[in-house]
Design an enzyme around this catalytic site. Structure first.
Site, short mmCIF file in Angstrom:
data_model
loop_
_atom_site.label_atom_id
_atom_site.label_comp_id
_atom_site.label_asym_id
_atom_site.label_seq_id
_atom_site.Cartn_x
_atom_site.Cartn_y
_atom_site.Cartn_z
N TYR A 1 0.82 -1.20 0.00
CA TYR A 1 0.00 0.00 0.00
C TYR A 1 0.87 1.27 0.00
CZ TYR A 1 -4.03 -3.04 0.97
OH TYR A 1 -4.99 -4.01 0.91
N LYS B 1 3.57 -14.76 5.07
CA LYS B 1 3.72 -15.67 3.93
C LYS B 1 5.22 -15.88 3.71
CE LYS B 1 2.05 -18.00 0.38
NZ LYS B 1 1.24 -19.21 0.52
N ASP C 1 -2.55 -18.35 4.00
CA ASP C 1 -3.58 -19.20 3.37
C ASP C 1 -4.19 -20.16 4.38
OD1 ASP C 1 -0.90 -19.82 3.10
OD2 ASP C 1 -1.07 -20.80 1.16
N ASP D 1 -5.81 -6.26 5.84
CA ASP D 1 -6.99 -5.69 5.17
C ASP D 1 -7.96 -6.81 4.81
OD1 ASP D 1 -8.61 -3.84 3.97
OD2 ASP D 1 -7.27 -3.41 2.29
#
Ligand code: NAD
Length: 335
Positions: free
Chosen positions: A123, A172, A205, A229
């Site tokens: 972002y 991740k 995930d 988010d």
């Protein structure tokens, strides 16, 4: 009298912010609302999505109560929401997720908090096409040791202070070995300073699946900007949807309070928007300025209204519902 800057926002913003101001004023707290513009209304009036006087007002008052702001998809101006978070260095996005009695949701008794890093990574706005033919595009997501440390420490400190037992770092790092890897490494290092907390980690995930299957195994969640988010919307869906999800954006000097949801163009101007999320964000703001009694009265009035299911908006009770204004009136009656 406390001065607070308020931006009513785009889409459903004016409807829900009017409702929230009426509820907050009805508690009797003494607030002077300083109305300012940003987003689409500011472009229309000043040809600038974030006018200077809006920034100055927030800098002066230190507290911003904000309605949702529309960001064009794919092209057009950059997100004003992201710009405000960066401008005031609001590095903590604090999003509590709690079940409400009376709601037909997939889970009950959920009580978890998401801490999302709010200023870095994808972002940051470092994004471009690689050539004039737009044959490919790249985005650069920068994660810093400094940025990771301050959000992770904030989450751990919060958990310690408020008697939370467990913090889950979401990442991740198996694929994004350097960026997400840095966030995880910083988290695991600082975790050693908090022997009283159970601190574990999950890959994003797997985390998404685990949250849907059994959210009760989680307590405090801390993660990077984009994962936070996405998980916030996912978690709101566990307890009844975006109409119930408030949030705070916190910096060292300035704080901004808003709903998790956006400007909902599909229901704008129809008196259909659920005002509860932004009213609950208002309660978080009152607690932040030390008006704990008013905050508690608002939260319990919202809970009572939702539990009774007699005057709630369509998203909460599709077969028998009232409008935004009527739900706010019922909350005021329940104060
Ligand atoms: P959205 O959150 O506005 O809406 C998603 C869905 O939830 C829609 O079906 C909407 O009707 C529903 N919904 C949202 N708030 C609701 C409420 N209070 N009561 C009842 N239903 C509600 O997300 P979107 O449609 O993807 O985005 C619309 C715009 O909002 C975009 O321009 C986006 O950039 C912006 N946005 C702003 C913020 C913010 O201001 N912080 C956050 C998210 C999205």
């Amino acid at each position: 009298m406390k001065e607070i800057t308020i931006i009513r926002g785009d889409g459903i913003g004016p409807e829900i912010m009017t409702a929230a101001v009426n509820v907050i004023n009805a508690t009797g707290v003494s607030i002077n609302w300083e109305y300012q513009d940003a987003g689409l209304t500011a472009i229309e009036k000043y040809k600038d999505p974030i006018p200077q006087q809006t920034l100055e007002s927030v800098r002066r008052n230190k507290i911003l109560f904000k309605g949702p702001l529309t960001t064009p998809i794919g092209s057009g101006f950059r997100s004003v929401n992201v710009a405000l978070r960066k401008e005031f260095d609001l590095y903590v996005n604090f999003r509590p997720v709690r079940s409400f009695e009376g709601i037909q949701s997939i889970w009950h008794d959920v009580d978890l908090i998401i801490f999302r890093e709010n200023t870095e990574e994808f972002y940051s706005g470092i994004e471009h096409y690689i050539d004039a033919a737009k044959s490919a595009a790249e985005a650069i997501g920068i994660i810093t040791r400094f940025g990771s440390e301050r959000i992770l420490r904030y989450a751990f400190e919060y958990a310690k202070k408020f008697g939370r037992k467990k913090v889950t770092i979401v990442h991740k790092a198996n694929i994004l070995k350097y960026t997400s890897g840095l966030f995880l490494e910083v988290g695991q290092t600082i975790a050693k300073e908090y022997p009283g907390l159970e601190i574990n980690d999950r890959i994003i995930d797997n985390m998404s699946m685990q949250l849907v299957m059994n959210p009760h195994q989680f307590d405090v969640v801390v993660t990077t900007n984009m994962f936070g988010d996405i998980l916030s919307d996912l978690c709101s869906g566990l307890v009844g949807g975006l109409g119930l999800a408030p949030g705070a954006n916190i910096g060292n000097e300035i704080s901004m309070f808003e709903a998790v949801h956006g400007s909902a163009p599909d229901i704008t101007g129809k008196n259909l928007a659920n005002p509860a999320a932004v009213i609950l964000a208002g309660a978080m703001m009152l607690r932040h300025i030390g008006e704990n009694n008013a905050a508690e009265r608002i939260e319990s009035a919202v809970r009572k209204t939702i539990k009774a299911q007699k005057a709630v908006t369509k998203d909460l009770h599709p077969s028998s519902f009232v409008g935004t204004k009527e739900m706010a009136r019922e909350i005021i009656a329940n104060l």
